[in-house]
Design a protein around this motif. Structure first.
Motif, PDB file in Angstrom:
ATOM      1  N   ILE A  59       0.883  -1.216  -0.042  1.00  0.00           N
ATOM      2  CA  ILE A  59       0.014  -0.035   0.087  1.00  0.00           C
ATOM      3  C   ILE A  59       1.051   1.168   0.065  1.00  0.00           C
ATOM      4  N   GLY A  60       0.922   1.788  -1.202  1.00  0.00           N
ATOM      5  CA  GLY A  60       2.076   2.832  -1.102  1.00  0.00           C
ATOM      6  C   GLY A  60       3.346   2.454  -1.000  1.00  0.00           C
ATOM      7  N   ASP A  61       4.158   3.018  -0.139  1.00  0.00           N
ATOM      8  CA  ASP A  61       5.348   2.557   0.384  1.00  0.00           C
ATOM      9  C   ASP A  61       5.221   1.769   1.688  1.00  0.00           C
ATOM     10  N   ARG A  62       4.430   1.338   2.131  1.00  0.00           N
ATOM     11  CA  ARG A  62       4.013   0.545   3.125  1.00  0.00           C
ATOM     12  C   ARG A  62       3.510  -1.010   2.603  1.00  0.00           C
ATOM     13  N   LEU A  63       3.930  -1.838   3.777  1.00  0.00           N
ATOM     14  CA  LEU A  63       3.739  -3.318   3.379  1.00  0.00           C
ATOM     15  C   LEU A  63       2.580  -3.880   4.425  1.00  0.00           C
ATOM     16  N   ARG A  64       1.515  -4.458   4.099  1.00  0.00           N
ATOM     17  CA  ARG A  64       0.644  -5.000   4.927  1.00  0.00           C
ATOM     18  C   ARG A  64       0.857  -6.608   4.846  1.00  0.00           C
ATOM     19  N   ILE A  65       1.204  -7.307   6.043  1.00  0.00           N
ATOM     20  CA  ILE A  65       1.479  -8.843   6.322  1.00  0.00           C
ATOM     21  C   ILE A  65       0.297  -9.365   6.923  1.00  0.00           C
ATOM     22  N   GLU A  66      -0.375 -10.365   6.376  1.00  0.00           N
ATOM     23  CA  GLU A  66      -1.460 -10.966   7.027  1.00  0.00           C
ATOM     24  C   GLU A  66      -0.998 -12.298   7.751  1.00  0.00           C
ATOM     25  N   GLY A  67      -1.210 -12.117   9.014  1.00  0.00           N
ATOM     26  CA  GLY A  67      -0.903 -13.273  10.164  1.00  0.00           C
ATOM     27  C   GLY A  67       0.495 -12.963  10.578  1.00  0.00           C
ATOM     28  N   ASP A  68       1.054 -13.832  11.429  1.00  0.00           N
ATOM     29  CA  ASP A  68       2.353 -13.678  11.904  1.00  0.00           C
ATOM     30  C   ASP A  68       3.329 -14.561  11.299  1.00  0.00           C
ATOM     31  N   ILE A  69       4.641 -13.776  11.018  1.00  0.00           N
ATOM     32  CA  ILE A  69       5.639 -14.201  10.463  1.00  0.00           C
ATOM     33  C   ILE A  69       6.782 -14.951  11.584  1.00  0.00           C
ATOM     34  N   PRO A  70       6.847 -16.181  11.729  1.00  0.00           N
ATOM     35  CA  PRO A  70       7.734 -16.570  12.832  1.00  0.00           C
ATOM     36  C   PRO A  70       9.208 -16.229  12.187  1.00  0.00           C
ATOM     37  N   LEU A  71      10.251 -16.314  13.212  1.00  0.00           N
ATOM     38  CA  LEU A  71      11.587 -15.884  12.939  1.00  0.00           C
ATOM     39  C   LEU A  71      12.091 -17.421  11.829  1.00  0.00           C
ATOM     40  N   GLN A  72      12.789 -16.923  10.810  1.00  0.00           N
ATOM     41  CA  GLN A  72      13.329 -17.926  10.273  1.00  0.00           C
ATOM     42  C   GLN A  72      12.274 -18.498   9.141  1.00  0.00           C
ATOM     43  N   ALA A  73      11.131 -17.982   9.018  1.00  0.00           N
ATOM     44  CA  ALA A  73       9.873 -18.602   7.992  1.00  0.00           C
ATOM     45  C   ALA A  73      10.549 -18.623   6.707  1.00  0.00           C
ATOM     46  N   ASN A  74      10.303 -19.590   6.021  1.00  0.00           N
ATOM     47  CA  ASN A  74      10.599 -19.629   4.762  1.00  0.00           C
ATOM     48  C   ASN A  74      12.364 -19.529   4.339  1.00  0.00           C
TER      49      ASN A  74
END
Length: 346
Positions: A59-74
């Motif tokens: 959204i413009g220069d911002r980023l929306r992340i759905e849900g929690d992102i655990p450390l080291q994910a992916n």
């Protein structure tokens, strides 16, 4: 359940989202920043988690992340599958699909392997004829050789069909000498019992050694093992079921050892008896059984006709129930030991 880039910074979480495109290598991402990265790329060293593009919205220069992102994910770390110094394959392992994939994943294109074992296969008996031949009085179609050849080739063995040996001592001796000179092992069916026309046993003793004859199993008592000119010899019974069971239980492990392969005992599984049986003690018995799911356990049922010449009983069964020598009676619902045919590669 969502986080914008500011929340990610507050958590100390560095995410990779959908800003500038790149392959990751050499990029630096600071707190509160994100960069788009392609699948399979090397992530920036400062990144400690990756969000999938489907979970991110720019959204413009911002980023929306759905849900929690655990450390080291992916993020996949070098060596997380196989660490340096780990033994990947032990000597004797068969190079099947998974093993070939492991070697390829390590960049290994060559591996030392043994050549295929060469095994001679033949049947003994004047009464035997090949399938497709005209069947006269008393003639029996030889089903054992086709079974043996298929079982050996399933083991990746180079099996040679030497046909049917007539009950002529000189012919038997000459065939065995030729087989020993050109093969790593010899597997025969019939001709090793105590009948007047069972000349195979005498030929083995004259050409080498008969190390043992007769085993305390049922079916399959007249099983023999010896050497012809230093080449291992496996003499299987003539009855088709006895031949097949002694091959799976006794000859197959020996051939695997000759191949340099591991030969662990087959896995055995507990089942419940769906039948009753009274028997004489003294021999280990292998019953052909089908298995189905019962109310509490797997239930084993015997094939209708259990004679050692009923080859259809092998095709109509899922495996073998192993009965110890001392057992005299099996009650309905008692606990049994079952070996599925899959443990023999079938």
């Amino acid at each position: 359940r969502h986080a914008d880039l500011g929340m990610a910074r507050d958590r100390g979480l560095l995410v990779v989202g959908v800003a500038a495109a790149g392959r990751g290598h050499g990029l630096e991402v600071g707190p509160g920043e994100a960069v788009r990265i392609f699948t399979g790329a090397v992530p920036p060293s400062s990144v400690n988690a990756i969000a999938m593009q489907e979970e991110a919205t720019q959204i413009g220069d911002r980023l929306r992340i759905e849900g929690d992102i655990p450390l080291q994910a992916n993020i996949r770390r070098a060596g997380e599958d196989i660490a340096t110094g780990t033994r990947v394959l032990a000597a004797g392992a068969r190079l099947e699909a998974v093993q070939l994939g492991l070697l390829a994943s390590l960049g290994i294109s060559d591996a030392s392997a043994r050549r295929r074992l060469k095994v001679a296969v033949l049947s003994a008996g004047d009464e035997l004829i090949d399938p497709g031949s005209a069947q006269g009085p008393g003639a029996i179609y030889d089903a054992n050789r086709p079974v043996l050849l298929a079982l050996l080739r399933r083991m990746d063995i180079d099996a040679t069909d030497l046909g049917i040996m007539p009950d002529v001592p000189t012919r038997i001796r000459a065939t065995l000498e030729m087989a020993a000179a050109t093969h790593d092992a010899i597997v025969t069916s019939a001709g090793v019992s105590v009948g007047d026309e069972d000349h195979l046993r005498g030929a083995i003793e004259s050409l080498g050694s008969l190390d043992f004859w007769s085993v305390a199993i049922k079916p399959g008592k007249p099983f023999a093992f010896g050497h012809v000119g230093g080449v291992p010899f496996f003499g299987l019974p003539g009855n088709p079921v006895a031949m097949m069971i002694t091959f799976l239980i006794l000859a197959r492990p020996g051939l695997l050892r000759l191949m340099g392969a591991a030969a662990p005992p087959p896995m055995r599984f507990p089942v419940e008896a769906g039948f009753t049986l009274k028997r004489r003690p003294g021999r280990r018995e292998f019953l052909r059984c089908a298995v189905k799911e019962g109310p509490n356990n797997l239930v084993a049922s015997r094939f209708g006709h259990g004679g050692s010449g009923i080859l259809s009983s092998m095709g109509g069964s899922d495996g073998l129930v192993e009965i110890a020598e001392a057992v005299t009676e099996i009650a309905l619902g008692s606990r049994l030991t079952f070996i599925p045919f899959s443990e023999f590669g079938l």
